[in-house]
Design a protein around this motif. Sequence first.
Motif: not given
Length: 130
Positions: A48, A52, A56, A126
């Motif tokens: 994930k 993600t 971006r 992240e």
Amino acid sequence: MNRKFILILLVLTVALGMGCRTALVYNVDKSPVSLYGDAKPTQQQVEKAIITAGARLGWKIKPVSPGVLVGTLAIRDHLAVIDITCNVDDYSITYKDSSNLKYDGTNIHKNYSGWVQRLDRAINAELSTL
């Protein structure tokens, strides 16, 4: 004679400048999954975080199987496709395919390396939030 020399020098400069538009393909090999403290993420959390981070930056990253993802970045008429393998300890990003990036088996358009390096930094950022 002086004009011939200047013309030859100009042609060589242009030819060398054109060759600078490519660079070695940049891959990320077993970059560690670094977290704050001693916590270990789950496989799903790592995947994930990668998806993600990529989103971006405009990457479309899709899971293929557990620990295997494929990322696609389309900018104007350029297309880059990467394989991403990951587990709870590390992840790797490798070149898979491209279009209009002058890939010759070793070298590719120099922007490709920047795209992958930015993705690598974004994934690390992240992951650090887990």
